[in-house]
Scaffold this motif. Structure first.
Motif, mmCIF file in Angstrom:
data_model
loop_
_atom_site.group_PDB
_atom_site.id
_atom_site.type_symbol
_atom_site.label_atom_id
_atom_site.label_comp_id
_atom_site.label_asym_id
_atom_site.label_seq_id
_atom_site.Cartn_x
_atom_site.Cartn_y
_atom_site.Cartn_z
ATOM 1 N N ARG A 84 12.781 -19.701 -10.231
ATOM 2 C CA ARG A 84 12.050 -20.954 -10.027
ATOM 3 C C ARG A 84 11.336 -20.917 -8.689
ATOM 4 N N THR A 86 10.026 -22.577 -5.218
ATOM 5 C CA THR A 86 10.443 -23.631 -4.301
ATOM 6 C C THR A 86 9.212 -24.452 -3.919
ATOM 7 N N HIS A 88 7.648 -25.139 -1.170
ATOM 8 C CA HIS A 88 6.660 -24.575 -0.242
ATOM 9 C C HIS A 88 5.860 -23.437 -0.869
ATOM 10 N N GLU A 89 6.320 -22.896 -1.985
ATOM 11 C CA GLU A 89 5.578 -21.852 -2.673
ATOM 12 C C GLU A 89 4.513 -22.413 -3.619
#
Length: 122
Positions: A84, A86, A88-89
């Motif tokens: 999955r 996050t 900030h990605e």
């Protein structure tokens, strides 16, 4: 007849009335203070512009809005990446202009809303 009870009751009511009067005076003083504070704050604010001081349109005329259709940024599914993402990605949301800038229109014969009471899907 014993008058002690009447004297005690009258003394208690006089004290109650005194508390109510003093409480009323405190409330009135707080209201007067609040009004004076409001007047002082209003005087410190800049005055409203007069008739000739309002902003005017530029010589080129009114500025027009531009509408752009944007494309969403596709987020990879967890099955594709193996994990999955996050927060900030993910990055920012759709920021690319769409190649097709035509406005979307409703299908002919469709009301364009849910629960319109029509005959259902085609």
């Amino acid at each position: 007849m014993d008058t002690t009870w009447y004297e005690a009751a009258s003394a208690g009511s006089a004290a109650g009335i005194a508390v109510i009067v003093v409480g009323g005076l405190v409330v009135a003083a707080v209201l007067v203070w609040a009004v004076r504070l409001g007047i002082r704050v209003k005087q410190d604010e800049p005055r409203t512009p007069r008739g000739g001081e309002h902003p005017t349109l530029p010589d080129s005329g009114p500025v027009h809005e531009e509408r752009h259709r944007r494309e969403p940024v596709e987020v990879p599914r967890a099955e594709e990446t193996g994990r999955r993402l996050t927060p900030h990605e993910l990055g920012s949301s759709g920021s690319r202009r769409s190649a097709d800038q035509s406005r979307p229109r409703w299908d002919e014969g469709s009301s364009g809303s849910f629960g319109s009471g029509g005959s259902g899907g085609r």
